[in-house]
Motif scaffolding. Sequence first.
Motif, PDB file in Angstrom:
ATOM      1  N   UNK A   1    -135.354 -42.347   4.295  1.00 41.44           N
ATOM      2  CA  UNK A   1    -136.035 -43.454   4.977  1.00 41.44           C
ATOM      3  C   UNK A   1    -136.619 -44.475   4.013  1.00 41.44           C
ATOM      4  N   UNK A   2    -136.902 -44.056   2.788  1.00 43.46           N
ATOM      5  CA  UNK A   2    -137.505 -44.971   1.810  1.00 43.46           C
ATOM      6  C   UNK A   2    -136.473 -45.618   0.881  1.00 43.46           C
ATOM      7  N   UNK A   3    -135.204 -45.313   1.067  1.00 46.90           N
ATOM      8  CA  UNK A   3    -134.141 -45.838   0.212  1.00 46.90           C
ATOM      9  C   UNK A   3    -133.862 -47.300   0.565  1.00 46.90           C
ATOM     10  N   UNK A   4    -134.054 -48.187  -0.379  1.00 48.77           N
ATOM     11  CA  UNK A   4    -133.870 -49.615  -0.135  1.00 48.77           C
ATOM     12  C   UNK A   4    -132.408 -50.042  -0.191  1.00 48.77           C
ATOM     13  N   UNK A   5    -131.518 -49.153  -0.606  1.00 53.46           N
ATOM     14  CA  UNK A   5    -130.097 -49.500  -0.707  1.00 53.46           C
ATOM     15  C   UNK A   5    -129.331 -49.125   0.559  1.00 53.46           C
ATOM     16  N   UNK A   6    -130.028 -48.651   1.577  1.00 55.35           N
ATOM     17  CA  UNK A   6    -129.345 -48.191   2.777  1.00 55.35           C
ATOM     18  C   UNK A   6    -128.599 -49.330   3.459  1.00 55.35           C
ATOM     19  N   UNK A   7    -127.539 -48.975   4.165  1.00 53.63           N
ATOM     20  CA  UNK A   7    -126.739 -49.954   4.890  1.00 53.63           C
ATOM     21  C   UNK A   7    -126.416 -49.444   6.281  1.00 53.63           C
ATOM     22  N   UNK A   8    -125.401 -50.024   6.888  1.00 51.50           N
ATOM     23  CA  UNK A   8    -124.976 -49.582   8.219  1.00 51.50           C
ATOM     24  C   UNK A   8    -124.218 -48.260   8.105  1.00 51.50           C
ATOM     25  N   UNK A   9    -124.348 -47.428   9.112  1.00 49.93           N
ATOM     26  CA  UNK A   9    -123.690 -46.122   9.100  1.00 49.93           C
ATOM     27  C   UNK A   9    -122.176 -46.269   9.179  1.00 49.93           C
ATOM     28  N   UNK A  10    -121.482 -45.518   8.324  1.00 53.52           N
ATOM     29  CA  UNK A  10    -120.023 -45.447   8.364  1.00 53.52           C
ATOM     30  C   UNK A  10    -119.616 -43.989   8.551  1.00 53.52           C
ATOM     31  N   UNK A  11    -118.675 -43.746   9.405  1.00 49.77           N
ATOM     32  CA  UNK A  11    -118.213 -42.387   9.670  1.00 49.77           C
ATOM     33  C   UNK A  11    -117.564 -41.807   8.420  1.00 49.77           C
ATOM     34  N   UNK A  12    -117.968 -40.580   8.055  1.00 50.96           N
ATOM     35  CA  UNK A  12    -117.367 -39.911   6.903  1.00 50.96           C
ATOM     36  C   UNK A  12    -116.719 -38.567   7.280  1.00 50.96           C
ATOM     37  N   UNK A  13    -116.997 -38.098   8.479  1.00 52.05           N
ATOM     38  CA  UNK A  13    -116.294 -36.914   8.988  1.00 52.05           C
ATOM     39  C   UNK A  13    -115.973 -37.147  10.455  1.00 52.05           C
ATOM     40  N   UNK A  14    -114.701 -36.960  10.806  1.00 49.56           N
ATOM     41  CA  UNK A  14    -114.218 -37.181  12.168  1.00 49.56           C
ATOM     42  C   UNK A  14    -113.688 -35.841  12.684  1.00 49.56           C
ATOM     43  N   UNK A  15    -114.522 -35.065  13.376  1.00 56.47           N
ATOM     44  CA  UNK A  15    -114.107 -33.765  13.904  1.00 56.47           C
ATOM     45  C   UNK A  15    -114.011 -33.773  15.437  1.00 56.47           C
ATOM     46  N   UNK A  16    -113.212 -32.851  15.942  1.00 55.44           N
ATOM     47  CA  UNK A  16    -113.111 -32.686  17.391  1.00 55.44           C
ATOM     48  C   UNK A  16    -112.630 -31.273  17.693  1.00 55.44           C
ATOM     49  N   UNK A  17    -113.057 -30.727  18.824  1.00 54.54           N
ATOM     50  CA  UNK A  17    -112.538 -29.442  19.288  1.00 54.54           C
ATOM     51  C   UNK A  17    -112.073 -29.600  20.736  1.00 54.54           C
TER      52      UNK A  17
END
Length: 238
Positions: free
Chosen positions: A46-62
């Motif tokens: 939460x304190x990281x100033x380099x944060x950006x928009x979320x990008x999917x890094x794992x795409x799972x499904x069952x």
Amino acid sequence: MSTRLLAQQLNLIETIPVNKPLMEGHCVQTFDYLIFLDFEATCWDRYDRTKGSAEIIEFPAVFYDLRQHKILKEFQEYVMPTERPKLSEFCNKLTGITQKQVDKGVPLQTSLLLFTRWLQELTTKYNLTFDSTDMRKKRCALVTWSDWDLGTCLESECRRKQIRKSEIFNKWINLRALYEEYYNRRPLGLNGALLDVGLTFEGKQHCGLDDAKNTAFLARKMVSDGVLLRITKELTIN
């Protein structure tokens, strides 16, 4: 003589048998199969100033058989983030996903294509439909623990990157919404919901595939308790 007793003697009352599963709390479900999704995405402290928009890094499904109450197939792809290619230390610790895994991953557009092909194979093999009006096929629906995966994460990333996604991703069952509605309580995350109904999380939390599996286990318990699964969210197509 009571009116009811008189009616019974005159055969004016029809007795309708009730299936045993219904008496035990089960209710007749409108879906035959379910596909549980749980994306993992880039994240920061939460304190990281380099944060950006979320990008999917794992795409799972069952792929889950609601009649037999078991998982039949699994899908998993690691996805390469392009806006913030380097994972934060916080993200690595939370998800267990390594920089090497995402560097060798596929772009989001490719993962969507691979998932679509996987889904097409299932559709052919199990005669599936996501259309409630086609009574000749077996009904299937996407399920997530909340609206974040499909309503926020995937939707926002596809818009930013100008990626066209399948209409299949525009409606789903938010299991958390049905959980809160039926049990009349707000759980502390997926793990909290499992604990509340007497289940234990299997695997590693925040591993997308394990999260998807455990969402399926929770759904199985909810169905046995009498929860009727239904589509809770549908995105408006502009």
